[in-house]
Design a protein around this motif. Structure first.
Motif, mmCIF file in Angstrom:
data_model
loop_
_atom_site.group_PDB
_atom_site.id
_atom_site.type_symbol
_atom_site.label_atom_id
_atom_site.label_comp_id
_atom_site.label_asym_id
_atom_site.label_seq_id
_atom_site.Cartn_x
_atom_site.Cartn_y
_atom_site.Cartn_z
ATOM 1 N N LYS A 4 0.840 -1.189 0.000
ATOM 2 C CA LYS A 4 0.000 0.000 0.000
ATOM 3 C C LYS A 4 0.880 1.246 0.000
ATOM 4 C CE LYS A 4 -3.808 -2.376 0.646
ATOM 5 N NZ LYS A 4 -4.871 -2.462 -0.326
ATOM 6 N N ALA A 5 0.422 2.287 -0.692
ATOM 7 C CA ALA A 5 1.138 3.554 -0.746
ATOM 8 C C ALA A 5 0.133 4.669 -0.980
ATOM 9 C CB ALA A 5 2.175 3.528 -1.857
ATOM 10 N N HIS A 6 0.611 5.907 -0.937
ATOM 11 C CA HIS A 6 -0.227 7.073 -1.204
ATOM 12 C C HIS A 6 0.491 7.996 -2.184
ATOM 13 C CE1 HIS A 6 -2.588 5.884 2.277
ATOM 14 N NE2 HIS A 6 -3.518 6.706 1.818
ATOM 15 N N ILE A 7 -0.249 8.473 -3.155
ATOM 16 C CA ILE A 7 0.244 9.519 -4.047
ATOM 17 C C ILE A 7 -0.028 10.831 -3.331
ATOM 18 C CG2 ILE A 7 0.019 10.615 -6.311
ATOM 19 C CD1 ILE A 7 0.935 7.691 -6.508
ATOM 20 N N VAL A 8 1.023 11.629 -3.089
ATOM 21 C CA VAL A 8 0.858 12.878 -2.347
ATOM 22 C C VAL A 8 1.352 14.086 -3.135
ATOM 23 C CG1 VAL A 8 0.892 11.769 -0.088
ATOM 24 C CG2 VAL A 8 3.031 12.517 -1.111
ATOM 25 N N GLY A 9 1.774 13.874 -4.370
ATOM 26 C CA GLY A 9 2.245 14.961 -5.217
ATOM 27 C C GLY A 9 1.968 14.628 -6.669
ATOM 28 N N LYS A 58 11.186 4.828 -8.000
ATOM 29 C CA LYS A 58 12.124 5.137 -6.920
ATOM 30 C C LYS A 58 12.379 6.637 -6.821
ATOM 31 C CE LYS A 58 14.521 0.722 -6.726
ATOM 32 N NZ LYS A 58 15.803 0.006 -6.886
ATOM 33 N N ARG A 59 12.412 7.330 -7.951
ATOM 34 C CA ARG A 59 12.602 8.780 -7.949
ATOM 35 C C ARG A 59 11.408 9.464 -7.282
ATOM 36 N NH1 ARG A 59 10.701 12.405 -11.413
ATOM 37 N NH2 ARG A 59 10.319 10.835 -13.042
ATOM 38 N N TYR A 60 10.191 9.043 -7.619
ATOM 39 C CA TYR A 60 9.000 9.623 -6.993
ATOM 40 C C TYR A 60 9.005 9.387 -5.481
ATOM 41 C CZ TYR A 60 6.640 10.670 -11.436
ATOM 42 O OH TYR A 60 6.283 11.192 -12.651
ATOM 43 N N VAL A 61 9.426 8.210 -5.043
ATOM 44 C CA VAL A 61 9.495 7.917 -3.612
ATOM 45 C C VAL A 61 10.555 8.800 -2.951
ATOM 46 C CG1 VAL A 61 10.074 6.162 -1.882
ATOM 47 C CG2 VAL A 61 8.585 5.573 -3.806
ATOM 48 N N SER A 62 11.741 8.900 -3.564
ATOM 49 C CA SER A 62 12.822 9.699 -2.960
ATOM 50 C C SER A 62 12.467 11.179 -2.911
ATOM 51 C CB SER A 62 14.141 9.483 -3.705
ATOM 52 O OG SER A 62 14.111 10.085 -4.977
ATOM 53 N N GLU A 63 11.640 11.646 -3.859
ATOM 54 C CA GLU A 63 11.212 13.049 -3.870
ATOM 55 C C GLU A 63 10.021 13.289 -2.945
ATOM 56 O OE1 GLU A 63 10.467 13.931 -7.984
ATOM 57 O OE2 GLU A 63 12.602 13.967 -8.487
ATOM 58 N N GLY A 64 9.482 12.220 -2.321
ATOM 59 C CA GLY A 64 8.372 12.358 -1.391
ATOM 60 C C GLY A 64 7.005 12.487 -2.063
ATOM 61 N N LEU A 65 6.929 12.191 -3.357
ATOM 62 C CA LEU A 65 5.661 12.310 -4.074
ATOM 63 C C LEU A 65 4.815 11.050 -3.940
ATOM 64 C CD1 LEU A 65 7.065 14.077 -7.247
ATOM 65 C CD2 LEU A 65 5.976 15.121 -5.261
ATOM 66 N N ILE A 66 5.464 9.931 -3.622
ATOM 67 C CA ILE A 66 4.790 8.687 -3.265
ATOM 68 C C ILE A 66 5.295 8.286 -1.891
ATOM 69 C CG2 ILE A 66 4.463 6.236 -3.802
ATOM 70 C CD1 ILE A 66 4.942 6.880 -6.746
ATOM 71 N N THR A 67 4.374 8.060 -0.971
ATOM 72 C CA THR A 67 4.774 7.614 0.366
ATOM 73 C C THR A 67 4.320 6.164 0.542
ATOM 74 O OG1 THR A 67 2.737 8.465 1.363
ATOM 75 C CG2 THR A 67 4.655 9.920 1.376
ATOM 76 N N LEU A 68 5.217 5.338 1.038
ATOM 77 C CA LEU A 68 4.935 3.922 1.258
ATOM 78 C C LEU A 68 4.331 3.741 2.642
ATOM 79 C CD1 LEU A 68 8.276 2.481 -0.160
ATOM 80 C CD2 LEU A 68 6.113 2.848 -1.366
ATOM 81 N N ASP A 69 3.257 2.967 2.721
ATOM 82 C CA ASP A 69 2.637 2.675 4.010
ATOM 83 C C ASP A 69 3.476 1.627 4.747
ATOM 84 O OD1 ASP A 69 0.703 4.355 3.063
ATOM 85 O OD2 ASP A 69 -0.898 2.876 3.006
ATOM 86 N N ALA A 70 3.459 1.705 6.061
ATOM 87 C CA ALA A 70 4.235 0.772 6.886
ATOM 88 C C ALA A 70 3.630 -0.620 6.884
ATOM 89 C CB ALA A 70 4.315 1.279 8.317
#
Length: 70
Positions: A4-9, A58-70
Motif C-alpha cells: 500500500k502507498a499514497h500519491i501525495v504529489g 524510486k525517484r518519486y518515492v525519494s522526492e516524497g511524491l509517493i509515500t509507502l505505508d508501513a
C-alpha cells in the motif's frame, strides 16, 4: 500481496506513445516486478492502473511524491 502507498504529489506515467497522464492523489496498491512497478487505484466506480519503470518509481518515492505505508 500488494504493498500500500499514497500519491501525495504530481506523479505521472506514460500511456503507450501518448502524453504523460497524472495519477490522482490518494491511496494506491503497488505490485513490484523486476523492471517496473504497477500502481492500481480506484476513483469512485472507476479502476485505474499504470506500469511505471522502477527507476521512475524510486525517484518519486525519494522526492516524497509517493509515500509507502508501513
Amino acid at each position: 500481496m500488494a504493498q500500500k502507498a499514497h500519491i501525495v504529489g504530481k506523479v505521472e506515467y506514460r500511456s503507450g506513445d501518448g502524453p504523460n497522464v497524472e495519477i490522482r492523489p490518494g491511496p494506491v496498491d503497488l505490485n513490484t516486478g523486476i523492471n517496473d512497478v504497477t500502481l492500481s487505484w480506484t476513483d469512485e466506480e472507476t479502476h485505474g492502473s499504470a506500469a511505471m519503470p522502477l527507476a521512475d518509481f524510486k525517484r518519486y518515492v525519494s522526492e516524497g511524491l509517493i509515500t509507502l505505508d508501513a
